[in-house]
Enzyme design. Structure first.
Site, PDB file in Angstrom:
ATOM      1  N   GLU A  77      -0.442  -9.496  -0.599  1.00 53.09           N
ATOM      2  CA  GLU A  77      -1.880  -9.757  -0.427  1.00 53.09           C
ATOM      3  C   GLU A  77      -2.601  -9.815  -1.775  1.00 53.09           C
ATOM      4  OE1 GLU A  77      -1.853  -6.436   2.318  1.00 53.09           O
ATOM      5  OE2 GLU A  77      -2.950  -7.648   3.772  1.00 53.09           O
ATOM      6  N   GLU A 132       4.422  -4.956   7.187  1.00 57.65           N
ATOM      7  CA  GLU A 132       3.648  -3.885   7.838  1.00 57.65           C
ATOM      8  C   GLU A 132       4.083  -3.630   9.277  1.00 57.65           C
ATOM      9  OE1 GLU A 132       2.399  -6.286   5.935  1.00 57.65           O
ATOM     10  OE2 GLU A 132       0.891  -5.443   4.582  1.00 57.65           O
ATOM     11  N   GLY A 157       0.633  -5.083   0.680  1.00 66.11           N
ATOM     12  CA  GLY A 157      -0.511  -5.194  -0.238  1.00 66.11           C
ATOM     13  C   GLY A 157      -0.169  -5.930  -1.522  1.00 66.11           C
ATOM     14  N   ALA A 217       0.870  -1.177   0.000  1.00 65.18           N
ATOM     15  CA  ALA A 217       0.000   0.000   0.000  1.00 65.18           C
ATOM     16  C   ALA A 217       0.905   1.224   0.000  1.00 65.18           C
ATOM     17  CB  ALA A 217      -0.877  -0.020   1.237  1.00 65.18           C
TER      18      ALA A 217
HETATM   19  N1  COA Z   1       4.611   3.210  -0.795  1.00 69.13           N
HETATM   20  C1  COA Z   1       5.032   4.365  -1.338  1.00 69.13           C
HETATM   21  N2  COA Z   1       6.195   4.495  -2.002  1.00 69.13           N
HETATM   22  C2  COA Z   1       6.957   3.399  -2.104  1.00 69.13           C
HETATM   23  C3  COA Z   1       6.606   2.164  -1.552  1.00 69.13           C
HETATM   24  C4  COA Z   1       5.355   2.092  -0.875  1.00 69.13           C
HETATM   25  N3  COA Z   1       4.902   0.951  -0.350  1.00 69.13           N
HETATM   26  N4  COA Z   1       7.584   1.263  -1.800  1.00 69.13           N
HETATM   27  C5  COA Z   1       8.518   1.925  -2.491  1.00 69.13           C
HETATM   28  N5  COA Z   1       8.159   3.216  -2.669  1.00 69.13           N
HETATM   29  C6  COA Z   1       8.874   4.271  -3.373  1.00 69.13           C
HETATM   30  C7  COA Z   1      10.071   4.791  -2.558  1.00 69.13           C
HETATM   31  O1  COA Z   1       9.640   5.731  -1.593  1.00 69.13           O
HETATM   32  C8  COA Z   1      10.895   5.392  -3.649  1.00 69.13           C
HETATM   33  O2  COA Z   1      10.332   6.639  -4.024  1.00 69.13           O
HETATM   34  P1  COA Z   1      11.274   7.939  -4.240  1.00 69.13           P
HETATM   35  O3  COA Z   1      12.184   7.544  -5.382  1.00 69.13           O
HETATM   36  O4  COA Z   1      10.291   9.007  -4.603  1.00 69.13           O
HETATM   37  O5  COA Z   1      12.007   8.143  -2.966  1.00 69.13           O
HETATM   38  C9  COA Z   1      10.683   4.429  -4.823  1.00 69.13           C
HETATM   39  O6  COA Z   1       9.471   3.759  -4.553  1.00 69.13           O
HETATM   40  C10 COA Z   1      11.784   3.390  -4.967  1.00 69.13           C
HETATM   41  O7  COA Z   1      11.896   2.703  -3.724  1.00 69.13           O
HETATM   42  P2  COA Z   1      13.294   2.548  -2.939  1.00 69.13           P
HETATM   43  O8  COA Z   1      12.950   2.330  -1.494  1.00 69.13           O
HETATM   44  O9  COA Z   1      14.203   3.688  -3.259  1.00 69.13           O
HETATM   45  O10 COA Z   1      13.850   1.220  -3.612  1.00 69.13           O
HETATM   46  P3  COA Z   1      14.853   0.169  -2.953  1.00 69.13           P
HETATM   47  O11 COA Z   1      15.259  -0.743  -4.051  1.00 69.13           O
HETATM   48  O12 COA Z   1      15.904   0.850  -2.175  1.00 69.13           O
HETATM   49  O13 COA Z   1      13.962  -0.655  -1.886  1.00 69.13           O
HETATM   50  C11 COA Z   1      12.003  -1.857  -1.143  1.00 69.13           C
HETATM   51  C12 COA Z   1      12.898  -1.455  -2.341  1.00 69.13           C
HETATM   52  C13 COA Z   1      10.798  -2.587  -1.711  1.00 69.13           C
HETATM   53  C14 COA Z   1      12.782  -2.784  -0.217  1.00 69.13           C
HETATM   54  C15 COA Z   1      11.576  -0.586  -0.378  1.00 69.13           C
HETATM   55  O14 COA Z   1      11.074   0.359  -1.306  1.00 69.13           O
HETATM   56  C16 COA Z   1      10.523  -0.825   0.654  1.00 69.13           C
HETATM   57  O15 COA Z   1      10.799  -1.340   1.718  1.00 69.13           O
HETATM   58  N6  COA Z   1       9.240  -0.431   0.367  1.00 69.13           N
HETATM   59  C17 COA Z   1       8.176  -0.491   1.303  1.00 69.13           C
HETATM   60  C18 COA Z   1       7.645  -1.904   1.445  1.00 69.13           C
HETATM   61  C19 COA Z   1       6.533  -1.949   2.467  1.00 69.13           C
HETATM   62  O16 COA Z   1       6.744  -1.683   3.651  1.00 69.13           O
HETATM   63  N7  COA Z   1       5.287  -2.289   2.026  1.00 69.13           N
HETATM   64  C20 COA Z   1       4.151  -2.357   2.883  1.00 69.13           C
HETATM   65  C21 COA Z   1       3.439  -1.069   2.899  1.00 69.13           C
HETATM   66  S1  COA Z   1       1.994  -1.139   3.943  1.00 69.13           S
END
Ligand code: COA
Length: 258
Positions: free
Chosen positions: A112, A132, A109, A64
């Site tokens: 999910e 989460e 999400g 999400a």
């Molecule tokens: N919501 C909003 N933005 C997200 C996102 C999310 N769930 N997951 C990634 N992004 C965005 C990042 O903020 C970043 O945006 P920016 O370039 O404007 O800063 C872009 O996507 C790229 O992500 P980044 O974190 O730089 O890539 P990475 O390769 O370093 O890491 C992940 C990848 C997937 C490990 C990391 O993005 C992450 O942990 N995301 C969240 C996962 C999560 O907690 N999901 C559950 C949400 S309820």
């Protein structure tokens, strides 16, 4: 619609979550577009199979949208979870086989969403997880429930409590992914499975999905009774006549969905 793309090819509707710069994170607008796209695919008689994937080569869906999550309160959080569950229920109960082509991160999400699909084919770079807890919340789109039903209580507890990612191969080992293939072969593999499903008998496919879904929610006796009725529905179909005749005449069956 730009957050969700869709295209129909060979009786298959390919749906792509299209926010690659945000790793295809599901914000409200994207969920609404997904809702409409699934409904259209469900109602389109030309469509026999649905494939859901993510744009780019890094993410299926990274969860999400955390920007929106950050602004929620108790009421808007519940509304968001309720809406996400509604959309994912639409997928699970759409009556046509839905394949998740998991092409990268399937987190929160995203995991999910993949679990609401009927089959999960993953590329070897995919990562699954329910992270989460690291944001101080719990899954709201079915992650505590569908994961438990798919992989059992122990692994579901572990993945939800620790919030760590697992590899595609680990996901396959615990039954979360049906199959893992090299990244470059993902769509070819998915296309072959979609092709096989698109030539199968649609009523029987939908009865299988329905019986398995419904059966998991009730006691064995009721579930078996449900299966009997679903079997009866298939027996009244033209496709049953065609399938049995084709076998006896030693030819390929041509199923029409009637
Ligand atoms: N919501 C909003 N933005 C997200 C996102 C999310 N769930 N997951 C990634 N992004 C965005 C990042 O903020 C970043 O945006 P920016 O370039 O404007 O800063 C872009 O996507 C790229 O992500 P980044 O974190 O730089 O890539 P990475 O390769 O370093 O890491 C992940 C990848 C997937 C490990 C990391 O993005 C992450 O942990 N995301 C969240 C996962 C999560 O907690 N999901 C559950 C949400 S309820």
């Amino acid at each position: 619609m730009s957050n969700v793309l869709s295209e129909i090819k060979n009786k298959t509707c390919y749906i792509t979550i299209n926010r690659p710069d945000k790793l295809n994170a599901l914000n409200q607008a994207t969920l609404q577009e997904l809702d409409k796209t699934i409904t259209d695919a469900k109602n389109n008689e030309e469509v026999r199979v649905i494939v859901i994937t993510g744009s780019g080569d890094k993410a299926f869906v990274a969860g999400a949208d955390i920007n929106e999550l950050a602004k929620t309160n108790s009421i808007t959080g519940m509304q968001f979870a309720q809406y996400g569950q509604h959309v994912f229920n639409q997928i699970e109960h759409c009556g046509k086989p839905v394949i998740a082509a998991v092409n990268g991160f399937a987190l929160g999400g995203g995991c999910e969403l993949a679990m609401a699909c009927h089959l999960r084919i993953a590329s070897d770079n995919a990562r699954f997880g329910q992270p989460e807890i690291k944001l101080g919340v719990i899954p709201g789109f079915g992650g505590t429930q569908r994961l438990t039903r798919l992989v059992g209580k122990g692994k579901a507890m572990e993945m939800n409590l620790l919030g760590d990612m697992i590899s595609a191969n680990q996901a396959e080992q615990i039954g979360l992914a049906n199959l893992v293939v090299p990244q470059g072969e993902l769509m070819n593999t998915v296309n072959k499975i979609a092709e096989q499903l698109s030539q199968s008998a649609p009523i029987a496919l939908s009865m299988i999905i329905d019986s398995i879904n419904h059966g998991l929610e009730c006691a064995m006796g009721e579930a078996l009774d449900y299966e009997v009725k679903a079997f009866g529905i298939c027996c009244a179909s033209q496709d049953k006549n065609e399938g049995t005749a084709a076998f006896l005449e030693k030819r390929q069956a041509k199923f029409t969905g009637h």
